[in-house]
Design an enzyme around this catalytic site. Structure first.
Site, short mmCIF file in Angstrom:
data_model
loop_
_atom_site.label_atom_id
_atom_site.label_comp_id
_atom_site.label_asym_id
_atom_site.label_seq_id
_atom_site.Cartn_x
_atom_site.Cartn_y
_atom_site.Cartn_z
N ASP A 160 -11.94 7.82 -4.79
CA ASP A 160 -11.08 8.65 -3.93
C ASP A 160 -10.75 9.99 -4.57
O ASP A 160 -10.84 11.04 -3.93
CB ASP A 160 -9.78 7.90 -3.61
CG ASP A 160 -9.88 7.19 -2.28
OD1 ASP A 160 -11.00 6.85 -1.89
OD2 ASP A 160 -8.83 6.97 -1.64
N ASN A 163 -15.29 7.04 2.41
CA ASN A 163 -14.26 6.28 3.13
C ASN A 163 -12.87 6.62 2.58
O ASN A 163 -11.98 5.79 2.58
CB ASN A 163 -14.53 4.78 3.01
CG ASN A 163 -13.72 3.97 4.02
OD1 ASN A 163 -13.22 4.50 5.01
ND2 ASN A 163 -13.57 2.69 3.77
N ASP A 220 1.02 -1.13 1.71
CA ASP A 220 -0.22 -1.51 1.02
C ASP A 220 -0.07 -2.81 0.23
O ASP A 220 -1.07 -3.47 -0.08
CB ASP A 220 -0.65 -0.39 0.07
CG ASP A 220 -1.38 0.73 0.79
OD1 ASP A 220 -1.56 0.62 2.02
OD2 ASP A 220 -1.74 1.72 0.14
N GLU A 256 -8.83 1.05 5.47
CA GLU A 256 -10.26 0.89 5.22
C GLU A 256 -10.88 -0.15 6.16
O GLU A 256 -12.07 -0.11 6.45
CB GLU A 256 -10.49 0.49 3.78
CG GLU A 256 -10.41 1.63 2.80
CD GLU A 256 -9.00 2.04 2.43
OE1 GLU A 256 -8.83 2.84 1.50
OE2 GLU A 256 -8.03 1.59 3.08
N HIS A 307 -10.79 -2.12 -1.20
CA HIS A 307 -10.32 -2.43 -2.55
C HIS A 307 -9.11 -3.34 -2.54
O HIS A 307 -8.96 -4.23 -3.38
CB HIS A 307 -10.01 -1.13 -3.30
CG HIS A 307 -9.07 -0.21 -2.58
ND1 HIS A 307 -7.99 0.38 -3.18
CD2 HIS A 307 -9.04 0.24 -1.29
CE1 HIS A 307 -7.35 1.14 -2.31
NE2 HIS A 307 -7.98 1.07 -1.15
N ARG A 308 -8.18 -3.12 -1.60
CA ARG A 308 -6.96 -3.93 -1.56
C ARG A 308 -7.26 -5.38 -1.20
O ARG A 308 -6.64 -6.30 -1.73
CB ARG A 308 -5.97 -3.33 -0.56
CG ARG A 308 -5.55 -1.90 -0.85
CD ARG A 308 -4.60 -1.80 -2.00
NE ARG A 308 -4.25 -0.42 -2.32
CZ ARG A 308 -4.02 0.04 -3.53
NH1 ARG A 308 -4.11 -0.76 -4.57
NH2 ARG A 308 -3.70 1.30 -3.73
N LYS A 356 -12.47 2.27 -5.74
CA LYS A 356 -11.65 3.25 -5.02
C LYS A 356 -10.36 3.54 -5.78
O LYS A 356 -9.88 4.68 -5.78
CB LYS A 356 -11.35 2.70 -3.63
CG LYS A 356 -10.80 3.71 -2.65
CD LYS A 356 -10.66 3.06 -1.28
CE LYS A 356 -10.16 4.03 -0.24
NZ LYS A 356 -11.16 5.01 0.17
#
Length: 1485
Positions: free
Chosen positions: A303, A350, A587, A629, A676-677, A702
């Site tokens: 990112d 992304n 998040d 995402e 990624h999360r 990311k």
């Protein structure tokens, strides 16, 4: 060549091999002429730069820094051609040429030094092989498509990751190496599109790469030697280091597995990477600011790299590195930005944060010429993520921004100098990043900005506060307004004009979202973890996670301003959270969800979910996570379900119901959605649940690229940053070798559909219908050919010949695949399969997208081609062409669509036309929509009643030839969810007299399936039952059986019944190729000796469970008690974690009770069938009657609300349907003056089943309902009330509108085939029904909707109600505004008595013939019920055969069928219902 020469290889390559001409000897001198580089393609120059970067990386950090920061200058040296040998002498040499020469000399000097010391490669010379151990293996697979330097570039990154995994190299160094290689346009991963698009890339398996490395000369047999970097400019050893295979495997693998256990390093003390949110904001602030700013602890990730690259391309800042890459030095551009040179697009991957921030940044770009615009784009997922509210706000402020593809998403084209300032209104209920985007850029607007946030509650306020706080640090203070009376903060911000002043140094906080993962591992494993650089003083909302989530779950939390320490409770003792609002830390909800999955203790007092379960965690305030995402809420629900965890989706969150560790399913493969999360959250669960596999491991790059290494870092001297859990690499290809259908059908694919087939087979017609159904674009390869070559196909062949045309046609195919790889339906020429290279392209494409062969009878093709003149003649009989191409079509396609109806005509008796309200045949567009939506997964045609808590049925067809039964299919399938085709019972007419086991020809089976598809949209079950399993297919004809199964896949059959007695490998192969079809794995025991409480049946269930989406086990009942044993078996199997739907039945008369109680796909018969498929089968109606008698199907009351309703057809319609299906329900009229107590009592009664609502109550009923469908909300009227049972057993009332569906279906069914999507439509009248009519037309995609009403004010009100529909008011019927197209759909919503065909009538609306001026004809719908033939329908009937008429009673029937389906989930016998309704209707008219 210079590099090779220094190494002693003065040979050159030839097409026959490497180094074949020349010598192997140490040279005395090497002469370099850099001017030669100007003659190379840019790709070849980049290829060579890989070796230059490599040399600097192992030897000289200063050289590396120059390469890292001055790529543009180095490229300039070869991209600007020298004149008169400029550069050959020092006096004529440009600075860029001087830089390039110094880089070359430096690189060659290092290699010369190493080779001189270690000519025979005993150790030191190994160092120049950095990147080559893995790079050579990649090159061996991909050559010649990928160049040596490109493969070595990927190898360098992978080998640097090996060093990082060993704990020797920092992520900072890996990030620097990645950035440097990317700067020279080199690939850095195997997922790079240049590699991933290659056919050979599918062979890049971990095992194959290791095998190649084993025989590479740089290795010693099984011992792999890799050059390990310790930092940029230095290596770990003065030679290559032996590295274990498992270390290399872990780096190369696509997936990982965290080995459960207790972290060996507890108590853990670590810092997480820099905050992504703060890093991105700091980069942008420092770039826009004036002066130099040193950024410390910057996140080195995809990112932030995207953000840096974009700012460089916009020429907004200069970046340099200090402290070995630990500090980024930003030289701000003071707001000066330029359009990227050469029209280059700014690619953002992304990176959602970068996309949103840079959208506003690009409006600050200064204009340098007319017509210049900045284009920002991203990957496929980024092109789906919303950016509309931000663009709307900027457009309203005067910015010029265009969408280049989908509305509301990237890519965008943005004009310079577009941020005017002053008052900006912004909808901030989707993403706070929209707000931050404008805030960060506001000081550089033309005027001071007042930013007002609209649209309800602002999402993620802490991130807005973070932005404001950081802006203040950089010298701009934002004022948030307060209410003068209450002092309450308002969502209004004032930002002054100004410029940022860069602080000398800015220290970036560690990422609080990332910190949740190690803290959660401590919580789930009962250990202790301290995170430094994150505490109560953090700018980030996620810093509250420890106190507000983990502490209530039973963890001990100690938090200072700068540190957070968490100690988990004993393993298995986590508390459920109860209700938690995570809006300030959205998040982190994924981390909370995986912990909630194992939280079984009741929540703290006062936190329990009201009326909920004690193990429930209800997370709210996270609606924005659907547009990250991926749709993260759905992702968590779907992936947790694989572990057996129950969840419930909410409007703004979800509920998770905790389970003990022992009840969770092991061996789950988690799809991470490239998010990624998702990956890091499920790694927390993987630390506790055995054999959990995390797919797409690289998505963590990311925000935390070295997450997997930090879980298990080996180096003691890096003890600050390790957790101590073992992590293993997993190769997905080997994982999937053992096929398992337990994995859900893959997400809807956006891969384009390729259509092939003979000329004249209907490719264009079917393709256009498919594109319309999918909402995609249609591309005709012939049209593309003519556009490129500026000549027709016939003319090209006449001029250049067939061979030249075939070559050009293949080239067009390559271009179409590369340029239109997603979201298109591409129709190719019939002869594309004549060219071997084209066939290879098509076969390769089937691995990623569907290739559909359109099949049509050769006689019909010949008939068409006899009339067609636009293409060249074949020069040989068409039949011979067809015979030659047929095997090629079969070889190249993955699906077949049958586009012929000859088999229907040959059935002897023409299908009875049940009535216009119940047509016997489906339109072609319906079948095209079903087929293409299913095979692409856009809307898989599966049975919705397979859901838990519902009952589903299928009808077993037992005909040897289905075609004579086609007229009755609709009646026979009433109530069922699918149709089983017993393929083993099919017999070709020429084989009717053959007895015993039989294999039906594939062509005959295909015809039978195609014929059935013309009669029903119900899913099909494709069954081949062997003799030993009660059928007629030979027991040992396995090859033929699986050929038929693959035919079913190609035909888009929804369910395939496969006996588990077949070879496991065959079943596994079928599962891998099944696409969106589902597997029913079945076992039949006819002996009567199988006991439902025995171990053998459990073993059969376990085997079937491995392969299937649905398990089917059938035994034989000897006594009534056998049904009770079966019922108990089902309960036991359904209690297993990850249980699949199960069909469990007992055959015989004694087993009929099992057929009544079975809830999943109960097989049923019908009186019209020639025989039952199995002994003891019952009809659908019989089972419903039995369920009612057993108390399993209570009688319900249904009503019609409205006034006057005495003459309504609705009771006739619905009661006829209930009676036909054996349902015990009753439909009654409830006529009242108002929506009062009588109606309230009816809808709250326990026996309330549903209601129809007519005028005048369609709006009045709405306040009594708990929710509305999106359709009803837009239309503003409810005509259907549906009671829905909640999880807790309570009932909610749901309002829907089926009027528009009745109109829509009537239009679709009646449209002439020549009209794909009507261009224009007309609605007469502006009453309540007109709203449903306009909504139906809008949903059909009609571009122009004319509206006529005598009272213009009412029409204008209706136009305002549908802002997204293109409605034009008509002042005179038959005269279309601005010379627009005549409508091909006409809908009247006024009473028939209000219309007239007499032009002199003064008390009625005159209907002129010009209403029906459209040449192609169309559909006319009159919503008036009486008389049967209204003036409008009479006029249309007299115009000619091109216009098809639809009566109001027909629309009533269609909307009624939809109502019945909403209430009961059942399909009704339309012919039976329609005949009864028309009989009553005729009598009344």
């Amino acid at each position: 060549m210079v590099d090779s020469s220094v190494g002693g290889k003065t040979a050159i390559d030839t097409p026959h091999g490497k180094n074949l001409i020349g010598a192997f000897w140490q040279p005395e001198y090497i002469f370099i002429d850099a001017a030669f580089l100007e003659t190379l393609p840019a790709r070849e120059f980049s290829n060579g730069m890989a070796e230059v970067v490599k040399t600097a990386a192992i030897w000289n950090e200063m050289e590396f820094s120059a390469l890292e920061s001055r790529a543009a200058e180095i490229f300039a040296a070869i991209q600007t051609p020298s004149v008169n040998f400029a550069g050959r002498t020092e006096a004529t040499r440009s600075p860029a040429q001087q830089l390039l020469l110094s880089v070359i000399a430096g690189s060659i000097g290092v290699k010369a030094h190493i080779v001189t010391i270690d000519e025979r490669e005993t150790g030191l010379r190994n160092l120049v092989n950095f990147g080559h151990t893995i790079g050579h293996a990649i090159e061996a697979v991909l050559t010649p498509a990928m160049l040596h330097g490109e493969c070595v570039a990927v190898g360098m990154i992978l080998e640097a990751e090996v060093a990082r995994q060993l704990g020797i190299l920092s992520q900072v160094a890996v990030g620097r190496l990645t950035r440097s290689l990317k700067a020279y346009n080199l690939p850095v991963s195997l997922s790079d599109p240049r590699i991933a698009s290659l056919p050979a890339a599918s062979s890049l398996s971990v095992s194959k790469l290791l095998d190649i490395m084993r025989i590479d000369k740089k290795n010693s047999g099984p011992q792999k030697k890799i050059v390990i970097l310790s930092r940029i400019g230095a290596t770990y050893e003065p030679k290559a280091t032996v590295v274990a295979d498992k270390v290399i495997e872990k780096t190369l693998s696509e997936a990982v597995k965290v080995v459960p256990g207790t972290p060996s390093k507890s108590p853990i003390r670590m810092a997480t990477p820099g905050s992504k949110s703060i890093s991105n904001r700091a980069l942008l602030l420092a770039a826009l600011g004036s002066g130099t700013c040193r950024l410390k602890n910057l996140l080195h990730s995809d990112d932030t790299q995207v953000m840096m690259n974009a700012l460089v391309e916009l020429q907004g800042a200069k970046f340099d590195w200090e402290d070995g890459g630990e500090t980024l030095v930003v030289s701000g551009g003071a707001g000066a930005l330029s359009v990227p040179s050469g029209g280059k697009e700014v690619y953002l991957g992304n990176a959602g944060t970068a996309a949103r921030f840079l959208t506003t940044v690009c409006t600050l770009v200064q204009a340098q010429g007319t017509g210049q615009r900045t284009i920002i784009t991203g990957n496929a997922r980024m092109k789906q993520r919303p950016i509309g509210p931000l663009v709307d706000a900027l457009r309203a402020n005067g910015s010029s921004i265009d969408y280049l593809e989908s509305q509301g998403c990237l890519p965008l084209s943005i004009a310079p100098a577009g941020l005017k300032g002053a008052h900006i209104q912004l909808a901030a209920s989707v993403s706070s990043q929209y707000v931050s985007s404008i805030l960060l850029c506001a000081p550089y607007a033309a005027e001071p900005i007042k930013l007002e946030l609209t649209g309800g509650q602002v999402i993620s306020q802490p991130y807005i506060d973070m932005t404001i706080a950081m802006m203040k640090t950089f010298g701009i203070e934002v004022i948030r307004e307060k209410d003068a009376e209450s002092g309450k903060l308002l969502d209004v911000y004032r930002i002054p004009k100004g410029a940022y002043t860069n602080p000398a140094e800015y220290n970036i906080e560690s990422d609080a979202s990332s910190a949740t993962y190690p803290l959660a591992i401590a919580a789930i494993t009962g250990t202790t973890c301290t995170i430094t650089n994150i505490g109560s003083a953090s700018l980030q909302g996620d810093a509250r996670f420890a106190k507000e989530v983990l502490e209530p779950m039973g963890c001990k939390v100690v938090q200072t301003e700068t540190e957070t320490t968490v100690t988990g409770p004993p393993v298995g003792q986590l508390r459920a959270l109860g209700l938690v609002d995570m809006e300030p830390m959205t998040d982190a909800f994924l981390t909370a969800s995986v912990l909630a999955a194992v939280a079984t203790q009741p929540p703290l007092a006062g936190r329990a979910v009201e009326g909920g379960k004690p193990n429930a965690t209800r997370i709210i305030g996270i609606a924005n996570q659907r547009v990250k995402e991926c749709n993260r809420i759905k992702a968590m629900i779907d992936e947790l379900a694989k572990f057996g965890v129950e969840t419930l989706e909410l409007d703004d969150g979800l509920e998770v119901y905790g389970k003990p560790f022992s009840e969770l399913k092991e061996g789950v493969s988690v799809h991470c959605y490239d998010d990624h999360r998702v990956a890091m959250a499920f790694s927390v669960l993987g630390s506790a649940i055995k054999d959990t596999i995390l797919e797409e491991k690289r998505c963590v790059e990311k925000t935390w690229p070295n997450w997997w290494d930090d879980l298990e870092n080996k180096a003691c001297w890096l003890a600050l940053d390790l957790i101590g859990l073992a992590v293993e690499g997993v190769e997905l290809s080997s994982l999937h070798e053992i096929a398992s259908a337990s994995r859900p059908a893959e997400d809807a694919s956006q891969s384009s559909v390729i259509i092939i087939g003979m000329r004249g087979s209907g490719k264009t017609f079917i393709g256009e219908l498919a594109a319309s159904a999918l909402g995609w674009q249609f591309v005709d390869a012939d049209a593309a050919f003519e556009e490129k070559h500026q000549t027709g196909v016939r003319e090209f062949v006449h001029k250049s010949g067939w061979p030249a045309f075939r070559d050009a046609e293949t080239e067009i195919l390559q271009e179409l695949l590369s340029q239109n790889g997603t979201g298109h339906v591409i129709s190719l020429g019939g002869g594309i399969v004549e060219t071997p290279s084209a066939r290879e392209l098509l076969k390769e494409y089937t691995k990623t997208g569907p290739v559909v062969h359109i099949v049509r009878e050769i006689d019909e093709v010949i008939g068409y081609l006899g009339e067609e003149t636009s293409r060249p003649a074949y020069g040989e009989p068409i039949v011979e062409v067809y015979k030659r191409r047929a095997p090629w079509f079969a070889e190249c396609c993955s699906y077949e669509f049958v586009n012929y109806t000859g088999v229907l005509a040959s059935s002897g008796t023409p299908a009875h036309d049940d009535s216009k309200a119940a047509p016997s045949s489906l339109s072609v567009r319906e079948e095209v929509s079903r087929f293409f939506n299913h095979i692409t997964g856009q809307q898989a045609n599966l049975a919705p009643n397979l859901a838990k808590g519902k009952r589903s049925y299928f009808l077993c067809l037992t005909y040897p030839d289905i075609t004579p039964a086609l007229p009755h299919v609709q009646e026979m399938t009433a109530g069922v969810d699918a149709i089983e085709v017993r393929v083993d019972l099919l017999r070709s007419p020429r084989d009717f007299d053959k007895l015993g086991a039989y294999i039906p020809p594939t062509s005959y089976v295909t015809e039978q399936i195609a014929a059935l598809r013309h009669k029903t949209r119900l899913p099909l079950i494709f069954t081949v039952r062997t003799v030993s399993q009660g059928g007629q297919f030979p027991d040992h004809a396995e090859k033929e059986a699986f050929e038929l199964f693959l035919t079913a896949v190609r035909l888009g059959v929804e369910y395939i019944d496969v006996e588990i007695s077949w070879t496991e490998k065959k079943i596994q192969d079928l599962v891998l190729r099944k696409g969106h079809s589902q597997i029913i794995a079945s076992w039949h025991d006819w002996s009567g000796s199988m006991h439902w409480d025995g171990k053998p049946v459990e073993a059969k269930h376990q085997l079937a469970h491995r392969f299937s989406d649905i398990v089917k086990i059938v035994g034989k009942a000897n006594a009534l008690e056998d049904n009770f044993a079966l019922h108990n078996f089902v309960l036991r199997m359904q209690a297993i974690s990850g249980a699949k739907p199960i069909i469990a039945l007992n055959m015989g008369v004694e087993g009929q009770m099992s057929r009544i109680l079975n809830s999943t796909f109960s097989p049923v018969t019908h009186p019209l069938l020639p025989s039952k498929a199995a002994p003891g089968q019952l009809s659908f109606a019989q089972i419903q009657t039995a369920l009612h008698l057993l108390g399993q199907l209570p009688a319900k009351k249904f009503y019609l609300f409205g006034t006057p309703i005495a003459h309504s057809m609705s009771p006739t319609l619905h009661n006829t349907a209930f009676e036909a299906l054996g349902l015990p329900h009753k439909y009654e009229l409830l006529e009242t003056a108002t929506v009062g107590e009588e109606i309230k009592a009816a809808i709250t009664s326990p026996d309330f089943g549903g209601a129809s609502v007519t005028i005048p109550f369609k709006r009045d009923i709405m306040p009594l309902l708990d929710g509305l469908s999106a359709d009803a909300e837009v239309i503003g009227a409810v005509n259907t009330v549906v009671p829905q049972k909640r999880e807790d057993g309570s009932v909610s009332l749901y309002g829907d509108n089926t009027d528009w569906r009745g109109i829509t279906y009537s239009i679709q069914r009646s449209l002439p085939q020549g009209i794909l999507t009507p261009e224009a439509a007309l609605v007469i009248g502006a009453g309540g029904t007109s709203r449903a009519a306009i909504y139906a037309l809008w949903k059909l995609g009609i571009q122009t909707i004319y509206l006529f009403n005598r009272t213009r004010g009412s029409a204008e009100t209706l136009v305002a109600a549908f802002p997204n529909a293109k409605i034009q008011l008509v002042d005179e019927l038959g005269v279309w505004p601005n010379g627009g197209p005549a409508p091909t759909v006409v809908i009247s919503t006024v009473p028939a008595s209000a219309t007239s065909l007499d032009s002199s009538a003064t008390d009625a609306l005159y209907l002129p013939r010009t209403l029906f001026a459209a040449n192609k004809g169309g559909v006319v719908v009159d919503m008036a019920y009486k008389p049967a033939e209204t003036p409008l329908l009479s006029l249309a009937a007299n115009i000619g055969t091109h216009w098809r008429t639809v009566r109001g009673v027909e629309v009533l029937l269609e909307q009624g069928y939809h109502q019945l389906h909403l209430w009961t989930g059942r399909h009704y016998p339309k012919r039976v219902v329609a005949e009864r309704v028309f009989k009553v209707y005729s009598e009344s008219t």
